[in-house]
Motif scaffolding. Structure first.
Motif, PDB file in Angstrom:
ATOM      1  N   PRO A 100       0.838  -1.205   0.000  1.00 50.38           N
ATOM      2  CA  PRO A 100       0.000   0.000   0.000  1.00 50.38           C
ATOM      3  C   PRO A 100       0.872   1.254   0.000  1.00 50.38           C
ATOM      4  CG  PRO A 100       0.050  -1.004   2.172  1.00 50.38           C
ATOM      5  CD  PRO A 100       0.835  -1.914   1.286  1.00 50.38           C
ATOM      6  N   ASN A 101       0.450   2.261  -0.778  1.00 52.35           N
ATOM      7  CA  ASN A 101       1.172   3.538  -0.771  1.00 52.35           C
ATOM      8  C   ASN A 101       1.116   4.172   0.606  1.00 52.35           C
ATOM      9  OD1 ASN A 101       2.251   3.916  -3.318  1.00 52.35           O
ATOM     10  ND2 ASN A 101       0.255   4.464  -4.162  1.00 52.35           N
ATOM     11  N   GLN A 102      -0.052   4.066   1.206  1.00 55.06           N
ATOM     12  CA  GLN A 102      -0.246   4.613   2.545  1.00 55.06           C
ATOM     13  C   GLN A 102      -0.999   3.595   3.380  1.00 55.06           C
ATOM     14  OE1 GLN A 102      -2.230   8.388   2.023  1.00 55.06           O
ATOM     15  NE2 GLN A 102      -0.391   9.441   2.716  1.00 55.06           N
ATOM     16  N   LEU A 103      -0.543   3.440   4.596  1.00 60.27           N
ATOM     17  CA  LEU A 103      -1.195   2.484   5.481  1.00 60.27           C
ATOM     18  C   LEU A 103      -1.866   3.253   6.611  1.00 60.27           C
ATOM     19  CD1 LEU A 103      -1.385  -0.607   5.584  1.00 60.27           C
ATOM     20  CD2 LEU A 103       0.583  -0.607   7.080  1.00 60.27           C
ATOM     21  N   GLY A 104      -3.161   3.077   6.746  1.00 57.43           N
ATOM     22  CA  GLY A 104      -3.884   3.776   7.820  1.00 57.43           C
ATOM     23  C   GLY A 104      -3.504   3.226   9.178  1.00 57.43           C
ATOM     24  N   PRO A 105      -3.893   3.920  10.249  1.00 61.39           N
ATOM     25  CA  PRO A 105      -3.493   3.454  11.587  1.00 61.39           C
ATOM     26  C   PRO A 105      -4.335   2.290  12.100  1.00 61.39           C
ATOM     27  CG  PRO A 105      -4.748   5.485  11.729  1.00 61.39           C
ATOM     28  CD  PRO A 105      -4.593   5.204  10.275  1.00 61.39           C
ATOM     29  N   ASP A 106      -5.545   2.121  11.517  1.00 65.25           N
ATOM     30  CA  ASP A 106      -6.456   1.124  12.088  1.00 65.25           C
ATOM     31  C   ASP A 106      -6.449  -0.197  11.325  1.00 65.25           C
ATOM     32  OD1 ASP A 106      -7.309   2.921  14.026  1.00 65.25           O
ATOM     33  OD2 ASP A 106      -8.729   3.843  12.624  1.00 65.25           O
ATOM     34  N   PRO A 107      -6.345  -1.295  12.048  1.00 63.54           N
ATOM     35  CA  PRO A 107      -6.427  -2.599  11.398  1.00 63.54           C
ATOM     36  C   PRO A 107      -7.873  -2.906  11.012  1.00 63.54           C
ATOM     37  CG  PRO A 107      -6.235  -2.881  13.758  1.00 63.54           C
ATOM     38  CD  PRO A 107      -6.154  -1.418  13.499  1.00 63.54           C
ATOM     39  N   PRO A 108      -8.099  -3.907  10.175  1.00 60.65           N
ATOM     40  CA  PRO A 108      -9.470  -4.226   9.776  1.00 60.65           C
ATOM     41  C   PRO A 108     -10.254  -4.850  10.930  1.00 60.65           C
ATOM     42  CG  PRO A 108      -7.960  -5.856   8.914  1.00 60.65           C
ATOM     43  CD  PRO A 108      -7.122  -4.810   9.555  1.00 60.65           C
ATOM     44  N   THR A 109     -11.568  -4.853  10.780  1.00 61.10           N
ATOM     45  CA  THR A 109     -12.412  -5.520  11.785  1.00 61.10           C
ATOM     46  C   THR A 109     -13.005  -6.788  11.176  1.00 61.10           C
ATOM     47  OG1 THR A 109     -14.212  -4.110  11.071  1.00 61.10           O
ATOM     48  CG2 THR A 109     -13.029  -3.432  13.051  1.00 61.10           C
ATOM     49  N   THR A 110     -12.307  -7.299  10.196  1.00 63.97           N
ATOM     50  CA  THR A 110     -12.722  -8.513   9.493  1.00 63.97           C
ATOM     51  C   THR A 110     -11.659  -9.573   9.719  1.00 63.97           C
ATOM     52  OG1 THR A 110     -13.698  -7.115   7.797  1.00 63.97           O
ATOM     53  CG2 THR A 110     -13.287  -9.402   7.189  1.00 63.97           C
ATOM     54  N   ILE A 111     -12.091 -10.831   9.821  1.00 63.91           N
ATOM     55  CA  ILE A 111     -11.092 -11.903   9.911  1.00 63.91           C
ATOM     56  C   ILE A 111     -11.350 -12.911   8.790  1.00 63.91           C
ATOM     57  CG2 ILE A 111     -10.712 -11.645  12.384  1.00 63.91           C
ATOM     58  CD1 ILE A 111     -12.388 -14.151  12.832  1.00 63.91           C
ATOM     59  N   THR A 112     -10.338 -13.675   8.486  1.00 62.54           N
ATOM     60  CA  THR A 112     -10.473 -14.647   7.395  1.00 62.54           C
ATOM     61  C   THR A 112     -11.252 -15.878   7.873  1.00 62.54           C
ATOM     62  OG1 THR A 112      -8.409 -15.694   7.984  1.00 62.54           O
ATOM     63  CG2 THR A 112      -8.290 -13.935   6.354  1.00 62.54           C
ATOM     64  N   LEU A 113     -11.669 -16.684   6.915  1.00 69.10           N
ATOM     65  CA  LEU A 113     -12.473 -17.855   7.263  1.00 69.10           C
ATOM     66  C   LEU A 113     -11.686 -18.835   8.141  1.00 69.10           C
ATOM     67  CD1 LEU A 113     -15.078 -19.464   6.952  1.00 69.10           C
ATOM     68  CD2 LEU A 113     -14.150 -20.454   4.879  1.00 69.10           C
ATOM     69  N   THR A 114     -10.412 -19.035   7.808  1.00 69.29           N
ATOM     70  CA  THR A 114      -9.599 -19.965   8.602  1.00 69.29           C
ATOM     71  C   THR A 114      -9.560 -19.520  10.061  1.00 69.29           C
ATOM     72  OG1 THR A 114      -8.252 -20.292   6.652  1.00 69.29           O
ATOM     73  CG2 THR A 114      -7.359 -21.111   8.699  1.00 69.29           C
ATOM     74  N   GLU A 115      -9.349 -18.222  10.263  1.00 70.86           N
ATOM     75  CA  GLU A 115      -9.331 -17.697  11.633  1.00 70.86           C
ATOM     76  C   GLU A 115     -10.714 -17.838  12.265  1.00 70.86           C
ATOM     77  OE1 GLU A 115      -6.676 -16.148  13.329  1.00 70.86           O
ATOM     78  OE2 GLU A 115      -5.460 -16.996  11.742  1.00 70.86           O
ATOM     79  N   GLY A 116     -11.755 -17.592  11.473  1.00 73.97           N
ATOM     80  CA  GLY A 116     -13.123 -17.678  11.979  1.00 73.97           C
ATOM     81  C   GLY A 116     -13.497 -19.093  12.380  1.00 73.97           C
ATOM     82  N   LEU A 117     -13.073 -20.075  11.581  1.00 71.51           N
ATOM     83  CA  LEU A 117     -13.433 -21.466  11.874  1.00 71.51           C
ATOM     84  C   LEU A 117     -12.885 -21.909  13.225  1.00 71.51           C
ATOM     85  CD1 LEU A 117     -12.990 -23.263   8.427  1.00 71.51           C
ATOM     86  CD2 LEU A 117     -15.086 -23.078   9.736  1.00 71.51           C
ATOM     87  N   SER A 118     -11.738 -21.378  13.580  1.00 73.25           N
ATOM     88  CA  SER A 118     -11.167 -21.791  14.865  1.00 73.25           C
ATOM     89  C   SER A 118     -11.744 -20.992  16.031  1.00 73.25           C
ATOM     90  CB  SER A 118      -9.649 -21.629  14.828  1.00 73.25           C
ATOM     91  OG  SER A 118      -9.333 -20.284  14.619  1.00 73.25           O
ATOM     92  N   ARG A 119     -12.618 -20.053  15.714  1.00 75.78           N
ATOM     93  CA  ARG A 119     -13.187 -19.226  16.789  1.00 75.78           C
ATOM     94  C   ARG A 119     -14.693 -19.374  16.902  1.00 75.78           C
ATOM     95  NH1 ARG A 119      -8.631 -16.620  15.139  1.00 75.78           N
ATOM     96  NH2 ARG A 119      -7.431 -15.744  16.856  1.00 75.78           N
ATOM     97  N   GLY A 120     -15.266 -20.311  16.209  1.00 80.38           N
ATOM     98  CA  GLY A 120     -16.681 -20.553  16.413  1.00 80.38           C
ATOM     99  C   GLY A 120     -17.573 -20.366  15.204  1.00 80.38           C
ATOM    100  N   VAL A 121     -17.029 -19.921  14.079  1.00 75.31           N
ATOM    101  CA  VAL A 121     -17.851 -19.821  12.865  1.00 75.31           C
ATOM    102  C   VAL A 121     -18.193 -21.236  12.418  1.00 75.31           C
ATOM    103  CG1 VAL A 121     -17.816 -19.190  10.420  1.00 75.31           C
ATOM    104  CG2 VAL A 121     -16.920 -17.625  12.122  1.00 75.31           C
ATOM    105  N   ARG A 122     -19.462 -21.450  12.059  1.00 73.78           N
ATOM    106  CA  ARG A 122     -19.892 -22.809  11.704  1.00 73.78           C
ATOM    107  C   ARG A 122     -20.310 -22.853  10.245  1.00 73.78           C
ATOM    108  NH1 ARG A 122     -23.927 -25.202  15.910  1.00 73.78           N
ATOM    109  NH2 ARG A 122     -23.089 -27.141  15.095  1.00 73.78           N
ATOM    110  N   LEU A 123     -19.791 -23.847   9.569  1.00 71.95           N
ATOM    111  CA  LEU A 123     -20.164 -24.079   8.176  1.00 71.95           C
ATOM    112  C   LEU A 123     -20.743 -25.478   8.111  1.00 71.95           C
ATOM    113  CD1 LEU A 123     -17.010 -22.683   6.447  1.00 71.95           C
ATOM    114  CD2 LEU A 123     -19.291 -22.102   5.712  1.00 71.95           C
ATOM    115  N   ARG A 124     -21.963 -25.590   7.576  1.00 73.65           N
ATOM    116  CA  ARG A 124     -22.602 -26.900   7.549  1.00 73.65           C
ATOM    117  C   ARG A 124     -23.045 -27.244   6.146  1.00 73.65           C
ATOM    118  NH1 ARG A 124     -26.901 -26.429  12.009  1.00 73.65           N
ATOM    119  NH2 ARG A 124     -25.677 -26.350  13.895  1.00 73.65           N
TER     120      ARG A 124
END
Lengths: 404, 170
Positions: free
Chosen positions: A39-63
């Motif tokens: 990125p040319n410029q990086l803002g100070p705030d990280p995203p409030t989104t997580i990837t599916l792999t991270e989500g699956l280990s934290r309780g996201v359910r796919l059926r």
């Protein structure tokens, strides 16, 4: 929609810069060069989104819904989940691959479109998907072309494509599982992936593999970091199974990035109807470029694209001086140190955010996945992946310690 | 069948590597034929590979030190276990300076190899579809020690044979 996508792609690509190319200096894999995007410029705030792999280990359910082309997703977390285009869902049922990237908002349930990539296995109704992987680009580009042309994918064509692909790569699978190709080439993939490391703050990459260009770009470096190994594998497998002498030069990559916004004019909205939220997915195909973009809040959250560069690539020895020059141009600049300074605190905040999600996940989600409870505190403290001291020595040990 | 599918075929891959250690053994015997030096080299390399390398890898990984200072900190941190071990042993056993220096250098070399070998082993153990050859993992440091020993003994044998033949033939 098309004009809006073109503008967003323009804005998105104006905001990135192509970094020093990565290639195999030993010459073992001359057909793959990775051009990192920063990125040319990086803002100070990280995203409030997580990837599916991270989500699956934290309780996201796919059926499994029992239907070949749909899976049910439930997000109990306080964060949106980014499910990536062609992300593979693995569980005690037929393996599927997501058709498009989409955002699952916090607390929402939805049915999302998928393709079956394991033809000779039955679906298990209500079976859970517990892991995520990635499709090789060979199938991804085919799916994107179908989606852009017809607005949908034809499952029988996907199966035919997989069968041909497995046969060509000599990857036998009793259930015609696309992932068998990774097993067949596991050694090469493991030994070669270290040659293309992720740089802190990197938000995307263009992989030049033979006569193909594959682009992955995220709105935040943290999202790429969590998916980099998967995305690299998706391109690397193409280089491993079909080694060539040709590769795309930096000029070809610049031309590709320059032509992308115009390709966005021929776009089609393919967003799942059951998903209520701010994300919108579109696919496009024009000027030999096929791709998909997920947009939210007037920015491109995830962009993936593919272009065939027949006749415009060159043998690796001819491209090498350009690559060396491009690397030399980057040496001594303060860009990377500044980027790392900005990215470090962001990354720490993002890790803390993910750690907080571990604690905020509902208890039933923890019990159901059976993974959060034992790993809750450990996850935030997860160490960065190990790096060898001497990559060649590491490759040597991989070679001699592996028994086939 | 893959070309590296059997132990003996993969063994061929390490022959050039072992040849280097053999040459090191010859060089050591030429420089200073004291057996304790040769034993120091063989033991320090093997122990560095089997104990200090995995220890360094575990410490770097668990303490999250791998990415500090753009990852360059890994090298100086890998110096710490072998050098501190050699310094401690030197203090306890009172080694001559030559032996301590040789032990430090070879333990460091063994640690670097052990570190990367540990990562390779972990990677092979965690990658589906791959199988780890435990015999090769265990025997590899032994081969190195034997190669050094072989080089050391070869010079003695060669020199002795030459003197014997010279005396015999007048």
């Amino acid at each position: 929609m098309a004009a809006s996508l073109t503008k967003q792609l323009e804005r998105c690509l104006d905001g990135v810069v192509v970094g020093p190319p990565l290639f195999d200096h030993s010459g073992l894999l001359p057909c793959m060069v990775v051009y990192p995007l920063f990125p040319n410029q990086l803002g100070p705030d990280p995203p409030t989104t997580i990837t599916l792999t991270e989500g699956l280990s934290r309780g996201v359910r796919l059926r499994d819904t029992g239907q070949v082309d749909r899976v049910h997703v439930e997000n109990p977390l306080d964060a949106s989940i980014l499910v990536g285009e062609s992300e593979v869902l693995v569980g005690e049922t037929q393996t599927r691959a997501l058709q498009i990237s989409c955002l699952i908002p916090p607390g929402q349930r939805a049915s999302i479109p998928v393709n079956c990539i394991e033809e000779r296995r039955l679906t298990e109704y209500h079976a859970e998907f517990t892991q995520a992987d990635i499709c090789p680009w060979n199938l991804r580009s085919f799916k994107l072309e179908q989606l852009a042309r017809h607005g949908e994918t034809h499952q029988h064509r996907i199966w035919d494509r997989i069968e041909t692909f497995l046969s060509r790569t000599e990857s036998p699978s009793p259930t015609a599982d696309l992932r068998a190709v990774y097993g067949t080439h596991a050694f090469d993939l493991n030994s070669l992936r270290h040659r293309y490391p992720l740089h802190p703050g990197q938000c995307g990459a263009v992989c030049a593999v033979g006569q193909e260009l594959y682009l992955e770009l995220f709105s935040a470096p943290e999202l790429l970091e969590d998916r980099y190994h998967q995305l690299l594998k998706s391109a690397l497998i193409e280089a491993v199974i079909a080694p060539q002498e040709q590769v795309g030069s930096p000029e070809v990559v610049r031309a590709f990035l320059g032509a992308l916004p115009a390709a966005g004019r021929a776009s089609r909205l393919v967003h799942p109807a059951s998903l209520k939220g701010k994300g919108r997915s579109a696919v496009f195909s024009a000027q030999g470029i096929t791709g998909a973009a997920l947009m939210a809040d007037q920015e491109v959250v995830h962009l993936c694209a593919h272009q065939r560069c027949w006749g415009r690539t060159q043998p690796f020895p001819d491209v090498r001086p350009h690559l060396d020059q491009a690397r030399a141009d980057w040496e001594g600049g303060a860009f990377f140190s500044l980027l790392e300074e900005e990215y470090g605190p962001r990354r720490r905040r993002y890790q803390a955010f993910k750690e907080h999600l571990d604690h905020s996940a509902p208890p039933e989600a923890r019990e159901l996945t059976g993974r959060l409870a034992p790993q809750g505190d450990e996850r935030g403290l997860r160490a960065p992946p190990p790096r060898p001291l001497a990559p060649r020595l590491h490759d040597f040990f991989l070679r001699i310690f592996q028994q086939h | 069948m893959d070309q590296f599918s059997s132990f003996s075929l993969r063994f061929r891959l390490i022959l050039p590597f072992l040849a280097l250690w053999f040459a090191a053994g010859v060089g050591l015997a030429w420089w200073n034929p004291q057996p304790r030096l040769m034993l120091t080299v063989a033991l320090a390399t093997s122990l560095g590979f089997l104990l200090l390398g995995p220890y360094a890898a575990a410490a770097l990984y668990i303490l999250r030190l791998q990415d500090i200072w753009r990852g360059h900190l890994r090298w100086p941190l890998c110096l710490v276990p072998p050098l501190s071990t050699v310094l401690a042993l030197d203090y306890l056993l009172g080694w001559p300076a030559q032996q301590a220096a040789l032990a430090g250098a070879t333990a460091l070399l063994g640690t670097v190899m052990g570190h990367d070998a540990t990562l390779a082993v972990l990677e092979l153990k965690t990658t589906p579809g791959t199988r780890l050859d435990r015999w090769m993992v265990l025997l590899f440091p032994l081969f190195i020690a034997l190669a050094v020993l072989g080089g050391y003994c070869s010079l003695g044998l060669g020199s002795g044979s030459y003197r014997f033949l010279k005396a015999l033939l007048g």
